[in-house]
Motif scaffolding. Structure first.
Motif, PDB file in Angstrom:
ATOM      1  N   GLU A 134       0.833  -1.207   0.000  1.00  0.00           N
ATOM      2  CA  GLU A 134       0.000   0.000   0.000  1.00  0.00           C
ATOM      3  C   GLU A 134       0.869   1.259   0.000  1.00  0.00           C
ATOM      4  O   GLU A 134       0.589   2.227  -0.731  1.00  0.00           O
ATOM      5  CB  GLU A 134      -0.913  -0.011   1.220  1.00  0.00           C
ATOM      6  CG  GLU A 134      -1.823   1.205   1.331  1.00  0.00           C
ATOM      7  CD  GLU A 134      -2.677   1.185   2.577  1.00  0.00           C
ATOM      8  OE1 GLU A 134      -3.319   2.203   2.857  1.00  0.00           O
ATOM      9  OE2 GLU A 134      -2.704   0.143   3.281  1.00  0.00           O
ATOM     10  N   LEU A 135       1.925   1.241   0.809  1.00  0.00           N
ATOM     11  CA  LEU A 135       2.822   2.392   0.855  1.00  0.00           C
ATOM     12  C   LEU A 135       3.506   2.623  -0.491  1.00  0.00           C
ATOM     13  O   LEU A 135       3.639   3.764  -0.956  1.00  0.00           O
ATOM     14  CB  LEU A 135       3.876   2.185   1.943  1.00  0.00           C
ATOM     15  CG  LEU A 135       3.419   2.384   3.385  1.00  0.00           C
ATOM     16  CD1 LEU A 135       4.472   1.858   4.348  1.00  0.00           C
ATOM     17  CD2 LEU A 135       3.155   3.861   3.663  1.00  0.00           C
ATOM     18  N   LEU A 136       3.939   1.540  -1.129  1.00  0.00           N
ATOM     19  CA  LEU A 136       4.589   1.661  -2.432  1.00  0.00           C
ATOM     20  C   LEU A 136       3.630   2.220  -3.476  1.00  0.00           C
ATOM     21  O   LEU A 136       3.993   3.087  -4.279  1.00  0.00           O
ATOM     22  CB  LEU A 136       5.126   0.297  -2.878  1.00  0.00           C
ATOM     23  CG  LEU A 136       6.366  -0.209  -2.147  1.00  0.00           C
ATOM     24  CD1 LEU A 136       6.673  -1.644  -2.551  1.00  0.00           C
ATOM     25  CD2 LEU A 136       7.573   0.677  -2.439  1.00  0.00           C
ATOM     26  N   ARG A 137       2.392   1.732  -3.461  1.00  0.00           N
ATOM     27  CA  ARG A 137       1.394   2.240  -4.407  1.00  0.00           C
ATOM     28  C   ARG A 137       1.192   3.740  -4.228  1.00  0.00           C
ATOM     29  O   ARG A 137       1.228   4.509  -5.207  1.00  0.00           O
ATOM     30  CB  ARG A 137       0.064   1.514  -4.207  1.00  0.00           C
ATOM     31  CG  ARG A 137      -1.053   1.985  -5.140  1.00  0.00           C
ATOM     32  CD  ARG A 137      -2.403   1.642  -4.571  1.00  0.00           C
ATOM     33  NE  ARG A 137      -2.649   2.342  -3.296  1.00  0.00           N
ATOM     34  CZ  ARG A 137      -3.638   2.024  -2.465  1.00  0.00           C
ATOM     35  NH1 ARG A 137      -4.462   1.034  -2.748  1.00  0.00           N
ATOM     36  NH2 ARG A 137      -3.797   2.716  -1.345  1.00  0.00           N
ATOM     37  N   ASP A 138       0.996   4.174  -2.999  1.00  0.00           N
ATOM     38  CA  ASP A 138       0.750   5.602  -2.737  1.00  0.00           C
ATOM     39  C   ASP A 138       1.976   6.446  -3.084  1.00  0.00           C
ATOM     40  O   ASP A 138       1.845   7.558  -3.610  1.00  0.00           O
ATOM     41  CB  ASP A 138       0.378   5.805  -1.266  1.00  0.00           C
ATOM     42  CG  ASP A 138      -0.964   5.169  -0.915  1.00  0.00           C
ATOM     43  OD1 ASP A 138      -1.717   4.816  -1.846  1.00  0.00           O
ATOM     44  OD2 ASP A 138      -1.239   5.020   0.293  1.00  0.00           O
ATOM     45  N   PHE A 139       3.159   5.912  -2.796  1.00  0.00           N
ATOM     46  CA  PHE A 139       4.376   6.674  -3.047  1.00  0.00           C
ATOM     47  C   PHE A 139       4.637   6.828  -4.543  1.00  0.00           C
ATOM     48  O   PHE A 139       4.997   7.919  -5.012  1.00  0.00           O
ATOM     49  CB  PHE A 139       5.563   5.987  -2.373  1.00  0.00           C
ATOM     50  CG  PHE A 139       6.802   6.825  -2.326  1.00  0.00           C
ATOM     51  CD1 PHE A 139       6.881   7.918  -1.487  1.00  0.00           C
ATOM     52  CD2 PHE A 139       7.893   6.514  -3.121  1.00  0.00           C
ATOM     53  CE1 PHE A 139       8.029   8.706  -1.443  1.00  0.00           C
ATOM     54  CE2 PHE A 139       9.041   7.294  -3.078  1.00  0.00           C
ATOM     55  CZ  PHE A 139       9.109   8.381  -2.239  1.00  0.00           C
ATOM     56  N   VAL A 140       4.448   5.740  -5.291  1.00  0.00           N
ATOM     57  CA  VAL A 140       4.644   5.804  -6.745  1.00  0.00           C
ATOM     58  C   VAL A 140       3.625   6.747  -7.374  1.00  0.00           C
ATOM     59  O   VAL A 140       3.944   7.504  -8.299  1.00  0.00           O
ATOM     60  CB  VAL A 140       4.538   4.392  -7.352  1.00  0.00           C
ATOM     61  CG1 VAL A 140       4.453   4.455  -8.878  1.00  0.00           C
ATOM     62  CG2 VAL A 140       5.736   3.542  -6.934  1.00  0.00           C
ATOM     63  N   THR A 141       2.406   6.725  -6.865  1.00  0.00           N
ATOM     64  CA  THR A 141       1.368   7.630  -7.381  1.00  0.00           C
ATOM     65  C   THR A 141       1.740   9.082  -7.112  1.00  0.00           C
ATOM     66  O   THR A 141       1.552   9.961  -7.966  1.00  0.00           O
ATOM     67  CB  THR A 141       0.014   7.316  -6.728  1.00  0.00           C
ATOM     68  OG1 THR A 141      -0.347   5.958  -7.029  1.00  0.00           O
ATOM     69  CG2 THR A 141      -1.070   8.243  -7.248  1.00  0.00           C
ATOM     70  N   ALA A 142       2.284   9.350  -5.927  1.00  0.00           N
ATOM     71  CA  ALA A 142       2.632  10.721  -5.555  1.00  0.00           C
ATOM     72  C   ALA A 142       3.896  11.213  -6.265  1.00  0.00           C
ATOM     73  O   ALA A 142       4.060  12.414  -6.464  1.00  0.00           O
ATOM     74  CB  ALA A 142       2.830  10.817  -4.047  1.00  0.00           C
ATOM     75  N   HIS A 143       4.770  10.278  -6.654  1.00  0.00           N
ATOM     76  CA  HIS A 143       6.053  10.654  -7.264  1.00  0.00           C
ATOM     77  C   HIS A 143       6.278   9.828  -8.538  1.00  0.00           C
ATOM     78  O   HIS A 143       7.146   8.951  -8.582  1.00  0.00           O
ATOM     79  CB  HIS A 143       7.204  10.429  -6.276  1.00  0.00           C
ATOM     80  CG  HIS A 143       7.015  11.123  -4.963  1.00  0.00           C
ATOM     81  ND1 HIS A 143       7.072  12.495  -4.832  1.00  0.00           N
ATOM     82  CD2 HIS A 143       6.743  10.637  -3.727  1.00  0.00           C
ATOM     83  CE1 HIS A 143       6.865  12.821  -3.566  1.00  0.00           C
ATOM     84  NE2 HIS A 143       6.650  11.714  -2.880  1.00  0.00           N
ATOM     85  N   PRO A 144       5.524  10.097  -9.575  1.00  0.00           N
ATOM     86  CA  PRO A 144       5.611   9.274 -10.799  1.00  0.00           C
ATOM     87  C   PRO A 144       6.960   9.374 -11.496  1.00  0.00           C
ATOM     88  O   PRO A 144       7.307   8.495 -12.288  1.00  0.00           O
ATOM     89  CB  PRO A 144       4.484   9.835 -11.674  1.00  0.00           C
ATOM     90  CG  PRO A 144       4.263  11.228 -11.166  1.00  0.00           C
ATOM     91  CD  PRO A 144       4.524  11.168  -9.698  1.00  0.00           C
ATOM     92  N   GLY A 145       7.746  10.412 -11.220  1.00  0.00           N
ATOM     93  CA  GLY A 145       9.050  10.543 -11.849  1.00  0.00           C
ATOM     94  C   GLY A 145      10.136   9.721 -11.172  1.00  0.00           C
ATOM     95  O   GLY A 145      11.268   9.650 -11.665  1.00  0.00           O
ATOM     96  N   LEU A 146       9.806   9.079 -10.077  1.00  0.00           N
ATOM     97  CA  LEU A 146      10.795   8.315  -9.312  1.00  0.00           C
ATOM     98  C   LEU A 146      10.797   6.853  -9.748  1.00  0.00           C
ATOM     99  O   LEU A 146       9.741   6.237  -9.891  1.00  0.00           O
ATOM    100  CB  LEU A 146      10.478   8.413  -7.815  1.00  0.00           C
ATOM    101  CG  LEU A 146      11.550   7.935  -6.844  1.00  0.00           C
ATOM    102  CD1 LEU A 146      12.748   8.860  -6.880  1.00  0.00           C
ATOM    103  CD2 LEU A 146      10.984   7.872  -5.436  1.00  0.00           C
ATOM    104  N   ASP A 147      11.972   6.294  -9.951  1.00  0.00           N
ATOM    105  CA  ASP A 147      12.123   4.876 -10.287  1.00  0.00           C
ATOM    106  C   ASP A 147      12.256   4.084  -8.990  1.00  0.00           C
ATOM    107  O   ASP A 147      13.314   4.081  -8.358  1.00  0.00           O
ATOM    108  CB  ASP A 147      13.360   4.690 -11.170  1.00  0.00           C
ATOM    109  CG  ASP A 147      13.588   3.236 -11.568  1.00  0.00           C
ATOM    110  OD1 ASP A 147      12.644   2.433 -11.435  1.00  0.00           O
ATOM    111  OD2 ASP A 147      14.706   2.911 -12.005  1.00  0.00           O
ATOM    112  N   VAL A 148      11.170   3.433  -8.567  1.00  0.00           N
ATOM    113  CA  VAL A 148      11.162   2.694  -7.309  1.00  0.00           C
ATOM    114  C   VAL A 148      11.436   1.222  -7.573  1.00  0.00           C
ATOM    115  O   VAL A 148      10.789   0.604  -8.422  1.00  0.00           O
ATOM    116  CB  VAL A 148       9.813   2.856  -6.580  1.00  0.00           C
ATOM    117  CG1 VAL A 148       9.804   2.049  -5.288  1.00  0.00           C
ATOM    118  CG2 VAL A 148       9.550   4.326  -6.283  1.00  0.00           C
TER     119      VAL A 148
END
Length: 290
Positions: A108-122
């Motif tokens: 859930e945290l990864l989903r929210d973080f990727v959504t908030a920072h789409p320019g970041l390669d997670v």
């Protein structure tokens, strides 16, 4: 010495092959090889042993690899810091984690973080605690979630995530399956299923049983939770596991252990100077690093 040379060097070291490293870096092999030769000339030492089949690091190359990763990580952190000042988070965030980390809703945290920072390669990888700690230390990972180590490695920062009781996992037909509670001394003659040494729950179970004077035999070693529980359910051994493993199956039985059995503790770990992306992810977890 240029950052690009270090990037090429790390790519060759990790791929053990010049052609694959060039493909990974999207450059011509001749250009990559020339950059490596220039770096070796500047340092006055060969970095690789080259053969027709593979490429291996020399002792000088092994020493440089740790520092090269740190340097590249620091450069990324610098770029991220500037981006963060501008209200952006970009670059790369490499996270490592144990399997079945119930103390943290990581997907859930990864989903929210990727959504908030789409320019970041997670990026995410699973491994044992010892390897994860080493990868944070060397800069391969920015952040990891591990079992509490016996001591904090130099240069790293730890913060608690949560604790869980240990329970005994056994097959439904096992003599202890009907007990309201199982003592550690009841396990002296049991075969065990467990992870490899260096994995958090394995090391913790080893310590708990050793403190109780139980010298156990781990007959079957696995690398994933589901295989462990399946082998236990089929009566091939017992295991000491965190209580939340019981949520994974109804085919095994999970028996409480009498207190005071030390709890299994999980921690987050970063370097002492985490990147802006790492700080942002920790903030989304509900605070920074203590």
């Amino acid at each position: 010495m240029e950052l690009r040379q270090l990037e090429y060097f790390v790519a060759v070291a990790e791929e053990s092959h010049f052609t694959r490293a060039a493909q990974r870096m999207h450059v011509a092999q001749s250009g990559l090889s020339a950059a490596i030769r220039s770096l070796e000339k500047e340092l006055g030492a060969p970095l690789f042993r080259r053969s027709t089949r593979q490429v291996r690091l020399t002792s000088a190359g092994e020493a440089l690899l740790v520092e090269a990763r740190r340097t590249l990580s620091a450069a990324d952190a610098g770029r991220d810091a500037v981006a963060a000042v501008q209200g952006l988070v970009r670059g790369t965030l490499a996270i490592g984690s144990l399997q079945c980390l119930h103390s943290l809703p990581l997907p859930e945290l990864l989903r929210d973080f990727v959504t908030a920072h789409p320019g970041l390669d997670v990026r995410l990888r699973h491994s044992g605690s010892t390897e994860l700690l080493d990868q944070v230390r060397t800069g391969t990972l920015d952040l990891a979630f591990v079992a509490r180590p016996s001591r904090c490695p130099e240069g790293l920062r730890l913060a608690p995530l949560g604790t869980e009781r240990l329970v005994l996992a056994c097959a439904p037909e096992h003599p202890l399956a009907g007990r309201a509670e199982a003592r550690l001394t009841d396990l002296a003659d049991e075969r065990f299923v467990d992870f490899h040494p260096g994995w958090g729950t394995r090391d913790h179970a080893d310590a708990v049983l050793a403190d109780a004077g139980v010298h156990r035999k781990v007959a079957l070693e696995v690398t994933d939770v589901h295989s462990l529980l399946e082998l236990v359910a089929f009566g091939l051994g017992v295991a000491l596991v965190p209580e939340t493993f019981s949520l994974k199956t109804d085919q095994a039985r999970f028996i409480p252990l009498p207190r005071p059995v030390p709890a299994w503790e999980t921690m987050s770990v970063t370097t002492e100077l985490p990147s802006a992306a790492t700080v942002a992810f920790l903030g989304r977890m509900g605070g920074g690093h203590g």
